[in-house]
Design a protein around this motif. Structure first.
Motif, PDB file in Angstrom:
ATOM      1  N   UNK A 103      49.540  11.049  10.188  1.00  0.00           N
ATOM      2  CA  UNK A 103      48.988   9.855  10.239  1.00  0.00           C
ATOM      3  C   UNK A 103      49.722   9.059  11.544  1.00  0.00           C
ATOM      4  N   UNK A 104      49.358   9.666  12.703  1.00  0.00           N
ATOM      5  CA  UNK A 104      50.018   8.915  13.855  1.00  0.00           C
ATOM      6  C   UNK A 104      49.007   7.669  14.213  1.00  0.00           C
ATOM      7  N   UNK A 105      47.858   7.876  14.719  1.00  0.00           N
ATOM      8  CA  UNK A 105      47.201   6.641  15.125  1.00  0.00           C
ATOM      9  C   UNK A 105      46.035   6.470  13.965  1.00  0.00           C
ATOM     10  N   UNK A 112      40.694  12.996  10.361  1.00  0.00           N
ATOM     11  CA  UNK A 112      41.089  14.219   9.690  1.00  0.00           C
ATOM     12  C   UNK A 112      40.416  14.139   8.159  1.00  0.00           C
ATOM     13  N   UNK A 113      40.071  12.965   7.793  1.00  0.00           N
ATOM     14  CA  UNK A 113      39.527  13.004   6.307  1.00  0.00           C
ATOM     15  C   UNK A 113      38.312  13.705   6.566  1.00  0.00           C
ATOM     16  N   UNK A 114      37.253  13.661   7.802  1.00  0.00           N
ATOM     17  CA  UNK A 114      36.222  14.175   7.994  1.00  0.00           C
ATOM     18  C   UNK A 114      36.441  15.690   8.184  1.00  0.00           C
ATOM     19  N   UNK A 115      37.539  16.203   8.955  1.00  0.00           N
ATOM     20  CA  UNK A 115      37.865  17.281   9.294  1.00  0.00           C
ATOM     21  C   UNK A 115      38.104  18.089   8.007  1.00  0.00           C
ATOM     22  N   UNK A 116      38.639  17.481   7.117  1.00  0.00           N
ATOM     23  CA  UNK A 116      39.094  18.048   5.912  1.00  0.00           C
ATOM     24  C   UNK A 116      37.969  18.790   5.181  1.00  0.00           C
ATOM     25  N   UNK A 123      47.656  16.290   5.423  1.00  0.00           N
ATOM     26  CA  UNK A 123      48.027  15.117   6.286  1.00  0.00           C
ATOM     27  C   UNK A 123      49.664  14.502   6.315  1.00  0.00           C
ATOM     28  N   UNK A 124      50.387  14.605   6.848  1.00  0.00           N
ATOM     29  CA  UNK A 124      51.704  13.936   6.693  1.00  0.00           C
ATOM     30  C   UNK A 124      51.626  12.535   7.102  1.00  0.00           C
ATOM     31  N   UNK A 125      52.318  11.729   6.047  1.00  0.00           N
ATOM     32  CA  UNK A 125      52.620  10.458   6.416  1.00  0.00           C
ATOM     33  C   UNK A 125      53.738  10.218   7.061  1.00  0.00           C
TER      34      UNK A 125
END
Lengths: 381, 251
Positions: A103-105, A112-116, A123-125
């Motif tokens: 969760x950088x920017x 990433x939600x769409x890529x998932x 996704x690392x927080x």
């Protein structure tokens, strides 16, 4: 089952070749984990027996397709990365077994939600501040959770021994890459920064069984042995700001053709990030977390240490001017650029120029004029 | 040895010949850049030669976006360095130079007659000469007629920054019967406000100094001074600033 993309026949020869190379590597049993950020702890990927591959988009390719889904105003790196993924044009994404994201920017984490929907994505927080309460504890737990994701995905066990070996290996690799970058500390630099950074970043795409570290060490020796006759009067430039691989030809190549040397990058692939090593004798997860949390990216607030780093690099690499690259849509670097400008111009009394751009070629002419004027300014200073 | 500067901009091509001691302008010439920079460059060379010198008596330095089309130049420099140098020659050693060009606008900070910082407009033509040229064309006027009309107009707001959208906006305003002088005045105001935003991006140095083709447009100079809150200086020779700077930088 392993297969090639449906549109494989339409690819050019180079792309077909890299698809085939990866296909064969996968056939030999290699596992690939895609990453998008220097905060991603690649040691756990190694320890899981997989190869980490940086999947950040580096050209205009895929952007038009991505814009059908993502907003036009998001940064070109995110659009290109996503576009390459959905069009099956990137062999590394296509053949990756999963994605270790962070969760950088804001743009990336929502992308990433769409890529998932296409690949297994974890996704690392990432904490937003190194100083926040429990930042290091939370990040250590995130590294462990990511390791668990990889164990489940790849059906492997990340043992303490494997993790230790991975830490030792990546420290050695990082040392080798820092040594390679430091060739440019020689004045005048014996090698062009364009060539040097291209070689350094190719370490991210290593799928053969030969010794990568030995290869880099040999390149460093070869570079050091080179001599150049034309370098004496060329101003030395540090490039800071956003990741610049997507504008390397438009900006860096042109800068060097116009008469300056690109000697140092204060970016996520340059020495400022590579220099941090992992404590090999401490608790591995905690030590990994500590190392990655040292990285100075504009996604962190505050991010004061980045400016100390720039000041150090300017001295160490005997820099004559600083160029900041801000990609359209990158709010964090765009805001920080104001601070960089003040530090470089007022504290260091050195020429500074900010270039706002994206991965298109449409502003090539304007950029060329700015680069030319900046070189003339450095020479006159 | 004399020194000539050739500045081929997107709209106008400028040439000056300077004396051996580089203290005075011996001759100057201005012509439209036309569609073929190379041809324009050749015409400027013929003009230089017609002044009675031989090619070997003159060092020629080319600048401007068409500088690559001046095959006979002894060297080339970017328009930023040249405009800075030329403005310092005309206006003094410490200046905030505002150059409104045909297709780009730049702010150049000069200290001790050296360029220490600059900023250019992004790739769009808002805030450049092109913006006013398009608006004048749309209203069926030449630029001098457009400025003459604008002098008598009321300041109306043209809200679109984009040249293409502003053109449609002007068409609607004409449709509504808005007086042409008000539209012209509003268009000048739009350029001024965009230029002022660019100026505000940099810490200024000394006085404001306007170069480029609008150095003889009192309305634009007055509006720019008002918006910046400080007098903007210029001189009719300021349109030659790039060419002057190029000549001065000849070695």
């Amino acid at each position: 089952m392993l297969s090639l993309p449906k549109n494989f026949e339409t690819f050019n020869e180079a792309r077909q070749k890299s698809f085939m190379a990866l296909y064969q590597a996968k056939e030999r049993g290699k596992k690939i984990i895609g990453t998008f950020c220097s905060y991603t702890p690649v040691e756990i990927i190694h320890a899981a027996g997989a190869i980490p591959v940086g999947l950040c988009g580096k050209s205009e390719q895929g952007i038009a397709e991505a814009e059908a889904i993502l907003p036009k105003t998001i940064c070109p790196l995110i659009k290109a990365s996503y576009g390459m993924a959905i069009t099956d044009q990137c062999p590394y994404f296509y053949f990756s077994d999963g994605i270790l994201a962070e969760t950088t920017c804001d743009g990336k984490k929502k992308m990433y939600e769409l890529m998932g929907k296409i690949k297994p994505v974890h996704v690392m927080n990432l904490p937003q501040s190194k100083d926040q309460a429990l930042a290091i504890d939370a990040w250590t737990e995130e590294v462990k959770r990511a390791a668990k994701f990889l164990e489940d995905l790849l059906h492997v066990s990340i043992t303490p021994e494997k993790l230790h070996d991975a830490i030792v290996y990546r420290n050695r690799l990082r040392r080798a890459i820092v040594d390679l970058y430091e060739v440019a500390k020689i004045k005048p630099s014996p090698v062009s920064g364009y060539e040097l950074s291209t070689v350094a970043e190719s370490a991210d795409f290593h799928f053969t069984d030969d010794d990568l570290i030995a290869k880099i060490e040999k390149t460093t020796r070869d570079f050091k042995a080179r001599t150049r006759n034309d370098g004496a009067n060329r101003p030395r430039v540090l490039i800071t700001g956003c990741p610049n691989a997507g504008v390397r030809d438009k900006i860096i190549k042109r800068l060097e053709e116009l008469g300056a040397d690109y000697v140092c990058a204060d970016t996520c692939s340059g020495p400022r990030v590579q220099k941090f090593m992992i404590d090999e004798n401490a608790d591995p997860y905690r030590a990994i977390a500590e190392r990655y949390l040292k990285i100075n990216c504009s996604v962190m607030t505050p991010n004061e240490a980045r400016f100390d780093d720039i000041k150090d690099l300017v001295k160490e690499y005997q820099v004559d001017g600083v160029i900041e690259i801000v990609l359209h849509g990158c709010h964090t670097f765009a805001v920080e650029a104001y601070t960089t400008m003040n530090i470089i111009q007022n504290e260091l009394s050195m020429p500074y120029m900010r270039l706002d751009t994206d991965f298109s070629q449409s502003d090539g002419g304007q950029i060329e004029t700015r680069l030319g004027a900046f070189i003339e300014m450095m020479i006159a200073a | 040895m004399l020194f000539a500067g050739i500045d081929i901009g997107s709209t106008a091509a400028k040439a000056v010949l300077m004396s051996e001691d580089k203290r005075e302008i011996v001759a100057r010439n201005l012509m439209p850049s036309g569609w073929n920079s190379r041809e324009t460059a050749e015409r400027l060379l013929s003009w230089l030669m017609s002044l009675g010198y031989s090619r070997d008596d003159i060092r020629i330095i080319a600048t401007g976006y068409g500088r690559v089309s001046v095959p006979y130049a002894d060297s080339t420099l970017t328009e930023i360095t040249c405009h800075g140098k030329g403005a310092a020659f005309l206006g003094g050693d410490d200046l905030t130079v505002i150059d409104i060009g045909g297709q780009d606008t730049k702010v150049i900070i000069i200290k001790n007659s050296r360029v220490i910082d600059f900023v250019m407009n992004d790739k769009c033509s808002a805030g450049t000469g092109k913006f006013l040229e398009v608006m004048a064309n749309r209203m069926g006027l030449t630029l001098p007629e457009f400025f003459a009309l604008a002098e008598h107009g009321k300041d109306i707001k043209i809200s679109s920054m984009c040249t293409v959208f502003a053109e449609s906006e002007i068409v609607s305003l004409m449709g509504l019967g808005t007086p042409r002088e008000d539209i012209a005045c509003g268009a000048v105001g739009s350029v001024v406000s965009k230029v002022a935003t660019l100026v505000s991006k940099k810490a200024s140095s000394g006085k404001y100094y306007l170069t480029g083709g609008f150095c003889e447009s009192p309305l634009l100079i007055r509006k720019l001074s008002e918006t910046l809150g400080s007098e903007v200086f210029t001189t009719p020779d300021a349109r030659f600033a790039g060419a002057i700077g190029a000549a001065l930088l000849g070695k």
